[in-house]
Design a protein around this motif. Structure first.
Motif, short mmCIF file in Angstrom:
data_model
loop_
_atom_site.label_atom_id
_atom_site.label_comp_id
_atom_site.label_asym_id
_atom_site.label_seq_id
_atom_site.Cartn_x
_atom_site.Cartn_y
_atom_site.Cartn_z
N TYR A 59 162.35 -4.82 -10.05
CA TYR A 59 160.93 -5.41 -9.89
C TYR A 59 162.27 -6.76 -10.54
O TYR A 59 163.88 -7.06 -10.68
CB TYR A 59 161.13 -4.84 -11.55
CG TYR A 59 161.98 -4.92 -12.74
CD1 TYR A 59 161.97 -5.97 -13.48
CD2 TYR A 59 162.82 -4.05 -12.83
CE1 TYR A 59 162.86 -6.19 -14.69
CE2 TYR A 59 162.96 -3.79 -13.98
CZ TYR A 59 163.77 -4.78 -14.58
OH TYR A 59 164.61 -4.71 -15.29
N GLU A 117 154.63 -2.03 -14.59
CA GLU A 117 154.82 -2.12 -13.51
C GLU A 117 155.65 -1.07 -12.74
O GLU A 117 155.65 -0.62 -12.57
CB GLU A 117 153.90 -3.18 -13.17
CG GLU A 117 152.78 -3.35 -13.04
CD GLU A 117 151.69 -3.05 -12.46
OE1 GLU A 117 151.80 -2.06 -11.67
OE2 GLU A 117 150.28 -3.56 -12.41
N ALA A 118 157.15 -1.82 -13.28
CA ALA A 118 157.66 -0.88 -12.61
C ALA A 118 158.31 -0.08 -13.41
O ALA A 118 159.00 0.90 -12.72
CB ALA A 118 159.43 -1.82 -13.45
N ARG A 164 146.73 1.64 -15.23
CA ARG A 164 146.45 2.58 -14.41
C ARG A 164 147.13 3.19 -14.33
O ARG A 164 147.38 4.13 -13.87
CB ARG A 164 147.50 0.95 -13.07
CG ARG A 164 146.14 0.27 -12.55
CD ARG A 164 146.88 -0.62 -10.89
NE ARG A 164 148.05 -1.63 -11.74
CZ ARG A 164 147.90 -3.10 -11.90
NH1 ARG A 164 146.47 -3.36 -11.71
NH2 ARG A 164 148.52 -3.76 -12.39
N ALA A 165 148.69 3.54 -15.54
CA ALA A 165 149.28 3.94 -15.52
C ALA A 165 149.08 5.92 -16.02
O ALA A 165 149.05 6.51 -15.24
CB ALA A 165 150.69 3.99 -16.30
N ARG A 182 146.28 7.20 -13.47
CA ARG A 182 146.96 8.20 -12.25
C ARG A 182 146.97 9.97 -12.90
O ARG A 182 147.21 10.61 -12.37
CB ARG A 182 148.53 8.28 -11.94
CG ARG A 182 148.18 6.37 -10.73
CD ARG A 182 149.14 6.45 -10.16
NE ARG A 182 150.40 5.82 -11.12
CZ ARG A 182 150.64 3.94 -11.44
NH1 ARG A 182 149.12 3.79 -10.35
NH2 ARG A 182 151.51 3.75 -11.67
N VAL A 226 156.10 5.01 -20.19
CA VAL A 226 155.25 3.67 -19.78
C VAL A 226 154.96 2.46 -21.12
O VAL A 226 155.79 1.59 -21.20
CB VAL A 226 154.62 3.51 -18.85
CG1 VAL A 226 154.25 2.19 -17.95
CG2 VAL A 226 154.81 4.20 -17.26
N ARG A 285 161.12 12.53 -11.24
CA ARG A 285 160.19 11.39 -10.61
C ARG A 285 159.74 10.81 -12.75
O ARG A 285 159.11 9.69 -12.37
CB ARG A 285 159.51 11.36 -10.12
CG ARG A 285 158.90 12.52 -8.72
CD ARG A 285 160.46 10.93 -8.39
NE ARG A 285 159.69 10.06 -7.38
CZ ARG A 285 160.25 8.91 -6.80
NH1 ARG A 285 161.66 9.35 -6.55
NH2 ARG A 285 159.41 8.28 -6.89
N ALA A 337 155.92 2.04 -14.24
CA ALA A 337 154.74 3.50 -13.48
C ALA A 337 155.26 3.71 -12.04
O ALA A 337 155.26 4.68 -11.82
CB ALA A 337 153.79 2.81 -14.02
N THR A 338 155.91 2.85 -11.37
CA THR A 338 156.30 3.49 -9.77
C THR A 338 157.59 3.66 -9.69
O THR A 338 157.66 4.40 -9.35
CB THR A 338 155.56 2.26 -9.32
OG1 THR A 338 156.22 1.26 -9.64
CG2 THR A 338 154.45 2.08 -9.20
N GLY A 339 158.53 2.90 -10.23
CA GLY A 339 160.03 3.01 -10.21
C GLY A 339 160.19 1.57 -9.23
O GLY A 339 159.95 1.48 -8.37
N GLY A 340 161.67 1.38 -9.08
CA GLY A 340 162.10 0.78 -7.67
C GLY A 340 163.13 -0.77 -8.53
O GLY A 340 162.92 -0.18 -9.96
#
Length: 763
Positions: free
Chosen positions: A290, A282-283, A363-364, A367, A381, A318, A285-288
């Motif tokens: 956790y 999850e982290a 989910r990854a 997209r 990922v 990205r 796939a989106t970055g930022g």
């Protein structure tokens, strides 16, 4: 390389950039991102990707002072090989721009004329004299760190407001580099990722100023029971500090040995590993930021609950490149916290975690649009989430397996994957033929990839056949650097992942096929070549949009008319889809028919507008149609809501032709289009283009046009009235005009341009 506009001294009010202006927003966002960068390369990339649009990128560099006091080229973009060889090390006592900025301790500007005269190299194609170069010293607490060199789309003088932005970006780079250097020295290791120690970070006042803060920070972290870690997502290596070894109950490495950590599956409790992998997926796939809580099996027995708090860092594209954060002993720190519900343990929790991991990977992949997007999701990922060393992805193409995973890598990693793909080709074909996954486990005599050996031999691996809707899509090889056992639940997870991956690849290949056909349709409706016309040199370019189906309705045409004149057309149909392309083809054919029937530009556009209104498409189009008599240079033109053409004169001026226009085609079928007349002298050049060439979401349209006009004048001055005539010179100008567009991270509109030069008669 942007094209520049003339600069007029700003008024007193103009010196204050409005807070809501694109430049201000861009600069503030860029500074914020710079303070989170982790290497010199990332700093330079952030300046180019997030800074103001007039920082062109081509020919930009970042220098750091080394321990010998020399400026060393640490990061660069768009520098040719000869520049790397000649300017990789700069003596601060020299007269080069980087040295001058460091000695003067202020920005040092080199005008476009000087870059062409003082730093020429004709082998680079377009030369180096097309932009201004500014070098900015990076100074922190009176100590020099290095120099930031940037290419600018300014003609000589840089406005004070732009200079303030540049100095702010250089200050942010300097402070971030100083922090990285201090951090590296405090850990007693050489700085990584291109950050090299220099005088600013070794000895003197700088150490005395920053020295006490670092032990205080380390003491605070250690006292709170936290340890620091860093994961390099490109190499797969993880680094721990001494406190993490103590928290996890493992002996630290010997003095001088690298502080590399064991793989996750070696330290995380087997029941918690799927949960950790799901959270990481999850982290990634989106970055930022956790946060994960899991159990660690201590060496020699015993279990400790760990809380991992980190952040996934993305590069300028990205893509996740690094994770950094803290590990804390929850059994030690939670006593000071209010009691909360404990996470469930046992087989049910592990099964739920595996489902969460599969959902995160799904989910990854959902997209992903193209095959390259799917491959990027797998490598960025799925690979780190599984804890894999490598993933090789092959697709079935006309009965053969062709590797595609290496396309998202560069440098040594690409070579490694190429070799691994070659070695594993046989076993991947075998798994696909059997339509069953293959797993290699320690202690068994499983088949390794054929001809495997040496450092590429995996300790464990899984080969997954990719089958969607009963069709063979490809094969996936997942390798691991350490031995592992694939339990029944693991095999079920990998098989389910293979099904999701196969469906994503099938969908992506279908999209790529449709896009390829649409692009071919677009290009088939444009002239394959421009006609050779007496006394005329010409060049044209078309660039599709990078959004949606990456097609559109821009077109150009150059034709010989029956009376000896030349017809020149440029147009833009509304929309970026197959319908816009189809309408564009109809308009091009109709306009060519009306023109060759002898109608003048005004009548031709009026008839074409009525035709478009009758097609019942709901679309409209802008258009410009000119005729040129090559014998005397007479121009006749009409314009339907399209940007005005630009004339480059023999004395190096670029001016827009003043052409009154009517509405776009198809808006009002009865509207007239006022005719205009002009003249193109021998040695002059005409440019017609669609608005995608100059449109920038962060800049006013008129400013973009003025910037382009300034760049055209600069080109004309450099090329001279004789050199601009031949077709090769026009081709270089066309490349220069489109270079700014191709360097953008996204291109929301397609681009078309056509250059026409009236050759001066031989003397």
């Amino acid at each position: 390389m942007d094209l520049t506009s003339p600069w007029l001294p700003p008024s007193e009010d103009e010196n204050r950039t409005p807070r809501s202006s694109p430049t201000a927003r861009s600069a503030m966002r860029c500074v914020r991102l710079l303070l989170g960068c982790t290497s010199a390369t990332e700093l330079l990339g952030t300046v180019l990707a997030e800074g103001p649009g007039w920082i062109t990128g081509e020919g930009s560099a970042l220098y750091l002072l080394d321990s010998a006091g020399m400026l060393r080229l640490t990061a660069s973009h768009g520098l040719p090989d000869w520049a790397h060889e000649r300017y990789s090390a700069v003596d601060p006592a020299s007269d080069l721009p980087a040295a001058m900025a460091l000695r003067l301790r202020r920005p040092y500007l080199v005008s476009p004329e000087r870059t062409g005269a003082d730093y020429p190299n004709r082998n680079t194609g377009m030369g180096t004299g097309m932009v201004a170069i500014i070098t900015l010293p990076m100074i922190v607490d009176e100590q020099p760190i290095g120099v930031l060199g940037l290419a600018l789309a300014h003609r000589g003088t840089v406005p004070r407001r732009d200079l303030d932005v540049l100095e702010t970006l250089a200050d942010a780079c300097g402070h971030r580099l100083a922090h990285l250097l201090d951090h590296a020295h405090a850990e007693g290791r050489a700085p990584a990722s291109g950050v090299r120690p220099g005088p600013a970070a070794t000895g003197g006042d700088a150490d005395r100023a920053t020295g006490p803060a670092q032990p205080m920070l380390s003491l605070a972290v250690r006292s709170s029971g936290h340890g620091a870690f860093e994961r390099d997502l490109v190499t797969g290596e993880t680094y721990w500090d001494d406190q993490v070894y103590r928290v996890t109950g493992r002996p630290p490495p010997a003095e001088g040995a690298p502080a590399t950590a064991p793989d996750l599956d070696r330290i995380v409790h087997p029941e918690d590993l799927p949960d950790v992998q799901a959270a990481l997926a999850e982290a990634l796939a989106t970055g930022g930021p956790y946060r994960i809580t899991y159990r660690v099996v201590r060496r020699g027995g015993g279990v400790v609950r760990i809380e991992e708090t980190g952040e996934v860092m993305l590069d300028v594209h990205r893509r996740p490149v690094r994770i950094a954060g803290l590990l804390a002993d929850r059994d030690r720190t939670r006593a000071a916290e209010p009691p909360g519900p404990e996470p469930p343990e046992g087989g049910a929790a592990a099964a739920a975690a595996r489902s969460a991991l599969l959902l995160a990977l799904t989910r990854a992949l959902s997209r992903a649009v193209t095959v390259r997007d799917v491959t990027t999701a797998v490598t960025d990922v799925a690979r780190p989430a599984f804890g894999a060393a490598s993933i090789v992805l092959d697709l079935v193409d006309e009965g053969r397996l062709l590797p595609v995973s290496h396309t998202v890598y560069g440098g040594p990693r690409r070579t490694e994957l190429n070799r691994l793909a070659d070695l594993s080709e046989g076993v991947m074909q075998h798994a696909l033929a059997r339509s069953a996954p293959l797993f290699s486990e320690p202690g068994r005599t499983g088949r390794a990839p054929e001809n495997s050996g040496g450092p590429l031999t995996p300790a464990a691996w899984a080969v997954l056949p990719l089958i969607a809707s009963g069709r063979q899509v490809g094969s996936c090889l997942i390798t691991f650097a350490t031995e592992r056992v694939f339990g029944r639940e693991d095999r079920t997870l990998y098989s389910a992942f293979a099904g999701v991956l196969a469906q994503s690849l099938e969908r992506a290949r279908l999209y790529d096929t449709h896009h390829h056909r649409a692009t071919e349709l677009q290009r088939a409706m444009l002239p394959r070549t421009l006609p050779r016309l007496p006394g005329i040199a010409s060049a044209a370019r078309y660039l599709p949009s990078t959004e949606g189906m990456q097609i559109g309705g821009d077109w150009y045409d150059l034709m010989r008319l029956p009376d000896g004149r030349i017809g020149l057309v440029i147009g833009d149909v509304q929309g970026h889809n197959a319908e816009a392309t189809a309408v564009m083809g109809q308009l091009r054919s109709a306009l060519r028919a009306y023109a060759t029937d002898g109608h003048d530009p005004a009548a031709t556009l009026a008839r074409t507008s009525r035709l478009l209104s009758g097609l019942d498409t709901g679309l409209f189009a802008t258009c410009l149609y000119l005729t040129l008599d090559p014998a005397d240079g007479t121009l006749q033109a009409a314009r339907a809501g399209h940007p005005a053409p630009v004339r480059i004169t023999a004395d190096a001026r670029a001016v827009e032709l003043d052409l009154p226009g009517g509405p776009p085609l198809g808006v009002d079928p009865g509207a007239p289009y006022p005719p205009s007349a002009g003249h193109l002298a021998p040695g002059e050049t005409l440019l017609v283009y669609t608005d995608g060439l100059v449109e920038d979401r962060e800049e006013d349209y008129d400013e973009s046009v003025q910037r382009m006009l300034g760049g055209l004048e600069l080109w004309a001055r450099q090329a001279g009235p004789v050199l601009i005539g031949p077709t090769p010179a026009l081709e270089r100008l066309a490349d220069l005009l489109t270079l700014n567009v191709t360097e953008r991270r996204s291109r929301p509109d397609d681009v078309a341009l056509l250059l026409l030069h009236r050759v001066a008669p031989a003397r």
